[in-house]
Design a protein around this motif. Structure first.
Motif, mmCIF file in Angstrom:
data_model
loop_
_atom_site.group_PDB
_atom_site.id
_atom_site.type_symbol
_atom_site.label_atom_id
_atom_site.label_comp_id
_atom_site.label_asym_id
_atom_site.label_seq_id
_atom_site.Cartn_x
_atom_site.Cartn_y
_atom_site.Cartn_z
ATOM 1 N N MET A 62 10.315 -11.375 15.775
ATOM 2 C CA MET A 62 10.793 -10.453 16.551
ATOM 3 C C MET A 62 11.549 -9.346 15.739
ATOM 4 O O MET A 62 11.777 -9.540 14.336
ATOM 5 N N THR A 90 12.026 -16.272 15.180
ATOM 6 C CA THR A 90 12.711 -16.957 16.374
ATOM 7 C C THR A 90 11.813 -18.254 16.468
ATOM 8 O O THR A 90 10.725 -18.488 15.952
ATOM 9 N N ASP A 91 12.197 -19.052 17.695
ATOM 10 C CA ASP A 91 11.481 -20.131 18.176
ATOM 11 C C ASP A 91 11.489 -21.392 17.099
ATOM 12 O O ASP A 91 10.340 -21.318 16.506
ATOM 13 N N VAL A 122 16.586 -15.485 13.141
ATOM 14 C CA VAL A 122 17.499 -15.579 14.379
ATOM 15 C C VAL A 122 18.742 -16.386 14.190
ATOM 16 O O VAL A 122 18.849 -17.422 13.676
ATOM 17 N N TYR A 170 21.058 -11.284 20.257
ATOM 18 C CA TYR A 170 20.135 -10.396 21.204
ATOM 19 C C TYR A 170 19.312 -9.731 20.351
ATOM 20 O O TYR A 170 19.870 -8.875 19.619
ATOM 21 N N LEU A 171 17.992 -9.805 20.164
ATOM 22 C CA LEU A 171 17.117 -8.994 19.500
ATOM 23 C C LEU A 171 16.439 -8.022 20.266
ATOM 24 O O LEU A 171 15.425 -8.175 20.723
ATOM 25 N N ALA A 178 21.362 -13.362 23.648
ATOM 26 C CA ALA A 178 20.117 -14.190 24.299
ATOM 27 C C ALA A 178 20.415 -15.625 24.447
ATOM 28 O O ALA A 178 21.375 -16.017 23.662
ATOM 29 N N LEU A 184 14.530 -13.103 29.989
ATOM 30 C CA LEU A 184 13.929 -12.530 28.991
ATOM 31 C C LEU A 184 12.533 -12.872 28.434
ATOM 32 O O LEU A 184 11.658 -12.258 28.194
ATOM 33 N N GLY A 220 8.953 -20.005 27.780
ATOM 34 C CA GLY A 220 8.034 -20.463 26.931
ATOM 35 C C GLY A 220 7.860 -22.171 27.329
ATOM 36 O O GLY A 220 8.107 -22.646 28.347
ATOM 37 N N GLY A 221 7.187 -22.781 26.594
ATOM 38 C CA GLY A 221 6.793 -24.201 26.906
ATOM 39 C C GLY A 221 7.869 -25.086 26.973
ATOM 40 O O GLY A 221 7.822 -26.159 27.568
HETATM 41 N N1 F76 Z 1 16.432 -11.897 22.056
HETATM 42 C C1 F76 Z 1 15.655 -11.111 22.975
HETATM 43 C C2 F76 Z 1 15.999 -9.827 23.396
HETATM 44 C C3 F76 Z 1 15.529 -9.279 24.199
HETATM 45 C C4 F76 Z 1 14.439 -9.473 24.995
HETATM 46 C C5 F76 Z 1 14.205 -11.003 24.761
HETATM 47 C C6 F76 Z 1 14.530 -11.791 23.693
HETATM 48 C C7 F76 Z 1 13.940 -12.856 23.444
HETATM 49 C C8 F76 Z 1 12.998 -13.500 24.137
HETATM 50 O O1 F76 Z 1 13.114 -14.402 25.069
HETATM 51 O O2 F76 Z 1 11.711 -13.552 23.862
HETATM 52 C C9 F76 Z 1 10.733 -14.322 24.390
HETATM 53 C C10 F76 Z 1 10.637 -15.606 24.130
HETATM 54 O O3 F76 Z 1 10.924 -15.880 22.879
HETATM 55 N N2 F76 Z 1 10.566 -16.429 25.053
HETATM 56 C C11 F76 Z 1 10.652 -18.075 24.781
HETATM 57 C C12 F76 Z 1 10.107 -18.429 23.504
HETATM 58 C C13 F76 Z 1 10.081 -19.956 23.363
HETATM 59 C C14 F76 Z 1 10.542 -20.677 24.300
HETATM 60 S S1 F76 Z 1 10.539 -22.333 23.846
HETATM 61 O O4 F76 Z 1 11.558 -22.755 23.539
HETATM 62 O O5 F76 Z 1 10.185 -23.131 25.329
HETATM 63 N N3 F76 Z 1 9.505 -22.691 22.672
HETATM 64 C C15 F76 Z 1 11.025 -20.192 25.257
HETATM 65 C C16 F76 Z 1 11.037 -18.771 25.625
HETATM 66 C C17 F76 Z 1 14.680 -13.713 22.300
HETATM 67 C C18 F76 Z 1 14.179 -14.913 21.862
HETATM 68 C C19 F76 Z 1 14.880 -15.953 21.501
HETATM 69 C C20 F76 Z 1 15.747 -15.967 20.175
HETATM 70 C C21 F76 Z 1 16.925 -14.893 20.507
HETATM 71 C C22 F76 Z 1 16.646 -13.620 20.639
HETATM 72 C C23 F76 Z 1 15.903 -12.977 21.633
#
Ligand code: F76
Length: 389
Positions: free
Chosen positions: A192, A202-203, A123, A141-142, A81, A57, A60-61
């Protein structure tokens, strides 16, 4: 918020735990005696085999997010998720040592904060477990996608649409601050939408306990959204979130943050100068709240001090808002995500969803680092929404 630890995990304060982790990493990587047993009974309740990984999905960093399906239990078949964070990379030299320590703390902090905090606009963590060098967070899951995508589509939002999202964000930030947590990473990508179109922050990898200053989070945040006191490292508190809120108000109503530039250096200079030029078409209320949130001097900023969100909630910009309706989700979402099925992912970026859904193999990790995550596992007890086994 006083000086005392503001939330505790299994009776051990967050701050105590953090200093123990730091102490352990700094001084004696082989000494397990100083570690606190946070409840071994929770370890290995769940593992990766309980989930089917369906697709990527996001990346990230600090980790990756996958869409997963629960294979057993009362929530069998449910879509979640799964955020996979690297626990640590093997320490090779002095330079990378600093980085390792931060990755450890990011993973741990994110999990601890998500476990401690429950709020309609944040979240929800459902389970947490660990294996080898990875930390796994199973989150709701969002399916509504990022608010960022909506912003990109619309370019800018009508004031009442912006107020719908902003009012929920204000309540989420207020809740975090009340619990002694500074969010520090407010930006459209982290906002989100759930299936009904309400906000979820989130995050939580960049959060900070408001009373602690032990760690330097150099690589947290997006410069456009960063408060001047973070950029010039003059010490910061919860007011940084109200600055970022101001940037977000501007981004939503104008279509771009107020301080922009081709590189970090230029943006930083513009933020620190703090010269705010507001578009003529903004309403007087919008101009007024922007001016008050984007004050360089922390003491002059709306939201400063113990009153925190109070002054923001009672500002004229939010005068139409019935805060009681907001918290009870009685306000009508301006955009309702169109979903074809429960696991519909059409609201997401193809760059990610087209990637093959593989989690990289768990590598080896020293026992001492693994020990830092004792008591990490989370879940199995019923949640208020009754969704867990
Ligand atoms: N639910 C989702 C449902 C559908 C699609 C994506 C979802 C995401 C998601 O991954 O969004 C992108 C995201 O947040 N990526 C991401 C951000 C930060 C990091 S990090 O930890 O490295 N800083 C990694 C990847 C999500 C997001 C997460 C929370 C649950 C819901 C969700």
């Amino acid at each position: 918020m006083g000086d005392e630890p503001v939330f505790a995990i299994d009776g051990v304060s967050q701050r105590m735990m953090k200093s123990l982790v730091l102490e352990e990493l700094n001084n004696n990587p082989n000494n397990n005696q100083t570690l606190v047993d946070l409840g071994k009974q929770n370890i290995n309740k769940l593992n990766l085999d309980d989930f089917e990984i369906k697709r990527v999905l996001g990346v990230g960093g600090f980790g990756k997010v996958f869409q997963v399906k629960k294979l057993e239990g009362s929530d069998k078949g449910k879509i979640y998720a799964m955020k996979v964070l690297k626990k640590a990379v093997i320490v090779r030299n002095k330079e990378t040592k600093t980085l390792d320590r931060e990755i450890n703390l990011h993973a741990k902090l994110e999990r601890d904060v998500l476990e401690a905090v429950k709020h309609p606009f944040i979240v929800q963590l459902i389970y947490a477990f660990q294996a080898a060098n990875k930390v796994y967070l199973i989150l709701e899951y969002l399916s509504g996608g990022e608010l960022f995508m909506q912003l990109q589509k619309e370019r800018m939002l009508m004031e009442d649409t912006a107020i719908f999202y902003l009012s929920q964000i204000v309540l989420a930030l207020e809740h975090l601050h009340t619990n002694g947590i500074i969010y520090r990473d407010l930006k459209p990508e982290n906002i989100m939408l759930d299936r009904e179109g309400h906000v979820k922050l989130t995050d939580f990898g960049c959060v900070k306990e408001s009373a602690s200053d032990e760690i330097n989070y150099t690589f947290c945040g997006t410069v456009e959204y960063m408060a001047p006191e973070i950029l010039n490292r003059s010490g910061h508190g919860k007011e940084v979130d109200w600055w970022s809120l101001g940037i977000l108000v501007h981004d939503m109503l104008v279509g771009s943050p107020p301080f922009t530039g081709n590189n970090r250096k230029i943006i930083t200079e513009r933020v620190l100068k703090g010269k705010l030029q507001l578009k003529k078409y903004l309403t007087p209320d919008a101009k007024d709240i922007l001016t008050k949130l984007l004050k360089l001097k922390i003491e002059n900023r709306l939201g400063f001090g113990p009153e925190d969100a109070k002054g923001i909630k009672s500002h004229r910009f939010f005068s139409a808002v019935k805060w009681d309706d907001v918290i009870n989700r009685r306000t009508e979402p301006p955009f309702k995500p169109v979903l074809r099925s429960e696991d519909d992912f059409s609201n997401f970026d193809e760059v990610f969803t087209m990637k093959p859904p593989f989690d990289s193999p768990p590598g080896s990790i020293s026992d001492s680092v693994s020990e830092l995550f004792i008591g990490f596992s989370y879940g199995g007890s019923p949640q208020p929404n009754g969704e867990m086994s």
